[in-house]
Design a protein around this motif. Structure first.
Motif, PDB file in Angstrom:
ATOM      1  N   VAL A   1     -22.120  17.775  -2.743  1.00  0.00           N
ATOM      2  CA  VAL A   1     -22.076  19.429  -1.978  1.00  0.00           C
ATOM      3  C   VAL A   1     -22.731  18.621  -0.413  1.00  0.00           C
ATOM      4  CG1 VAL A   1     -23.261  21.509  -1.506  1.00  0.00           C
ATOM      5  CG2 VAL A   1     -22.596  20.700  -3.968  1.00  0.00           C
TER       6      VAL A   1
ATOM      7  N   MET B   1     -20.275  22.403 -10.228  1.00  0.00           N
ATOM      8  CA  MET B   1     -20.262  22.943  -8.750  1.00  0.00           C
ATOM      9  C   MET B   1     -19.184  23.989  -9.094  1.00  0.00           C
ATOM     10  SD  MET B   1     -19.285  19.478  -6.626  1.00  0.00           S
ATOM     11  CE  MET B   1     -18.581  20.266  -5.402  1.00  0.00           C
TER      12      MET B   1
ATOM     13  N   LEU C   1     -24.460  15.972  -8.070  1.00  0.00           N
ATOM     14  CA  LEU C   1     -23.815  17.133  -7.593  1.00  0.00           C
ATOM     15  C   LEU C   1     -24.189  17.182  -6.384  1.00  0.00           C
ATOM     16  CD1 LEU C   1     -23.721  19.030 -10.820  1.00  0.00           C
ATOM     17  CD2 LEU C   1     -21.778  18.042  -9.546  1.00  0.00           C
TER      18      LEU C   1
ATOM     19  N   GLU D   1     -21.009  25.106  -3.949  1.00  0.00           N
ATOM     20  CA  GLU D   1     -22.342  25.059  -4.463  1.00  0.00           C
ATOM     21  C   GLU D   1     -22.826  24.814  -6.031  1.00  0.00           C
ATOM     22  OE1 GLU D   1     -23.238  29.301  -3.273  1.00  0.00           O
ATOM     23  OE2 GLU D   1     -22.492  29.907  -5.451  1.00  0.00           O
ATOM     24  N   ILE D   2     -23.902  24.376  -6.059  1.00  0.00           N
ATOM     25  CA  ILE D   2     -24.385  24.090  -7.442  1.00  0.00           C
ATOM     26  C   ILE D   2     -24.763  25.428  -8.286  1.00  0.00           C
ATOM     27  CG2 ILE D   2     -25.877  22.767  -9.050  1.00  0.00           C
ATOM     28  CD1 ILE D   2     -25.842  20.516  -6.661  1.00  0.00           C
TER      29      ILE D   2
END
Ligand SMILES: O=P(O)(O)O[C@@H]1[C@@H](OP(=O)(O)O)[C@H](OP(=O)(O)O)[C@H](O)[C@H](OP(=O)(O)O)[C@H]1OP(=O)(O)O
Ligand SMILES: Nc1ncnc2c1ncn2[C@@H]1O[C@H](COP(=O)(O)OP(=O)(O)OP(=O)(O)O)[C@@H](O)[C@H]1O
Length: 467
Positions: free
Chosen positions: A32, A89, A28, A52-53
């Protein structure tokens, strides 16, 4: 006042390919970073939303998964959503307007287009002449219909959409509205009202669409229903989409980077129905007005054109990298094949030289540029439109006018995950299949038709002589 409206995106993987939470997080993070450090540079700050995670309670994720499972199309269920890591995400909901920070309680119309590849290869590595004449999308259509992926072929040709010529763009958009396939979706207030829910199952009822759109385009009524009304509304819709697509709402670092002059290669596709119509009417030259430099279509095309060698020229370079990796597998991470997608990765992509000095470095640069191009050939464009009153539009928001209403709008790009390095052999194989199918089943059949026409004429002449 409204709640923040977001989209959660989870990783999916084939069943039993259990990845550890660390691996999921790493994957992830790569997605990003790729959006942030690479795609933003090519497409522009405002068009790309890298997200964003976030970490979510596992209980919530499991319940969510159970809830959405029945909604997932069957053909997508070969992969399972990750419910073990808790990572996801978090993205802005692009079916809402990006110029508003919070979801507003106003009607929103959103059009999603997957435009596909908008140029014809100009590379000298191309082995079949047909690839210089007919675009990949148009050729691929025949294979897709033969394979049963779609019931009918589409008249859409990406070269018309990317031409910047309004007439050609209108034709392309009308064709998308006739056969949406997986290239067009329309959402009203975040809900799908037009396009395919899952493969094959396409709704293309223009009257139904017009019924949904009427309050947007003719707010104070005044337009009776019926075929004329439907046609007028569809025309207005095509107009706003065209204007939004041609608008320049961003600038970006790689903005002035000339990947390749657009004039290289042919600007139209011989198989395009628009082109065929022109030829039938005795006109032989298609106009391409060119795209404004700041618009998202232009940026997309430039990124697609990082595929300068065509898969045929690229494949031997991929093999060179492969051979090197077989010998030095530990080099894979130094070569940044699977990231990290940082500034250094981006910088290397800017070397557009085509002089092969036989090095692995040259081959690798071309391979990575090709992966970016592939990503840009498969991404989607989202246009969100919201009606506004004249006095509201004084703010710094782009506006598009129609005959009876005005809209503020935002344009974004999505699905920018970098295509995997391992996918290149598949690309090579598929390219061959598409071209061979076309040559065997379409061109070969079209030619006899032409020669039959010719023969009929001759017969006719003969008959006349006899009489
Ligand atoms: O190769 P293409 O042109 O058929 O593109 C594939 C798409 O098919 P399409 O032609 O748009 O109907 C295909 O679209 P669908 O899943 O069929 O809707 C995917 O986007 C696929 O990407 P990935 O392999 O899942 O990352 C796409 O594969 P990539 O080639 O981009 O990897
Ligand atoms: N940020 C977003 N806002 C609104 N809709 C979105 C957003 N991201 C994705 N979507 C919707 O979800 C669809 C699938 O998104 P995307 O292709 O990014 O998913 P994916 O994880 O790659 O899945 P797949 O493998 O099925 O393509 C998009 O076509 C779009 O309709």
């Amino acid at each position: 006042m409204g709640a923040r409206c977001v989209v959660l995106r989870f990783l999916k993987s084939p069943p039993n390919q259990n990845k550890t939470p660390e691996e999921i997080l790493h994957h992830l993070q790569n997605i990003v970073d790729f959006g942030k450090h690479v795609m933003k540079q090519f497409f522009g700050e405002n068009y790309v939303h890298h997200g964003e995670i976030i970490q979510l309670p596992l209980d919530f994720v499991r319940q969510l998964c159970l809830k959405i499972q029945p909604e997932r199309p069957e053909c997508r269920c070969d992969k399972d959503m990750d419910t073990l890591s808790g990572y996801a995400m978090c993205l802005p909901n692009l079916t809402r307007l990006q110029t508003f920070r919070f979801a507003e309680h106003r009607p929103i119309l959103c059009i999603e287009i997957k435009p596909k590849c908008g140029f014809i290869p100009f590379s000298s590595h191309v082995s079949q002449e047909i690839k210089h004449k007919v675009c990949r999308y148009c050729m691929h259509q025949h294979l897709k219909v033969a394979n049963g992926k779609w019931k009918r072929p589409s008249k859409y040709c990406p070269l018309d959409l990317f031409s910047g010529n309004k007439q050609r763009m209108h034709f392309a958009l009308k064709s998308l509205l006739q056969e949406a396939q997986n290239n067009l979706k329309i959402f009203k207030n975040g809900e799908l009202i037009y396009g395919c829910k899952d493969d094959q199952d396409c709704v293309s009822d223009w009257n139904e669409l017009a019924r949904h759109l009427k309050p947007f385009f003719f707010p104070s009524n005044g337009l009776v229903s019926g075929p004329h009304c439907t046609r007028t509304i569809v025309k207005e819709l095509i107009h706003v989409i065209t204007m939004a697509l041609l608008s320049s709402t961003d600038t970006c670092r790689a903005g002035d980077m000339k990947t390749v002059p657009i004039s290289q290669g042919r600007s139209y596709c011989e198989a395009s129905a628009f082109n065929k119509e022109l030829v039938r009417n005795g006109k032989h030259k298609l106009e391409s007005s060119g795209l404004p430099r700041g618009c998202l279509l232009y940026k997309t095309l430039q990124a697609q054109m990082l595929d300068m060698l065509d898969i045929e020229g690229l494949y031997p370079l991929y093999s060179r990298v492969e051979q090197y990796l077989e010998e030095f597998p530990e080099e894979r991470s130094t070569l940044q094949i699977d990231g990290p997608y940082n500034e250094a990765f981006y910088e290397k992509l800017l070397d557009l030289s085509l002089e092969d000095d036989g090095t692995v470095a040259f081959a690798l640069t071309k391979v990575q540029q090709y992966r970016i191009a592939m990503t840009a050939k498969d991404c989607s464009i989202m246009i969100a439109l919201s009606p506004c009153l004249q006095d509201e539009c004084s703010e710094q928001r782009p506006v598009v006018l129609t005959s009876k209403s005005r809209f503020t709008f935002s344009v974004s790009v999505l699905d920018l995950d970098l295509k995997p390095y391992e996918g290149i052999p598949h690309q090579y194989k598929l390219d061959g299949e598409i071209v061979n199918y076309y040559l065997k089943n379409v061109q070969a059949k079209e030619d006899p038709v032409m020669s039959n026409l010719f023969k009929e004429n001759e017969d006719c002449t003969l008959v006349l002589h006899k009489v």
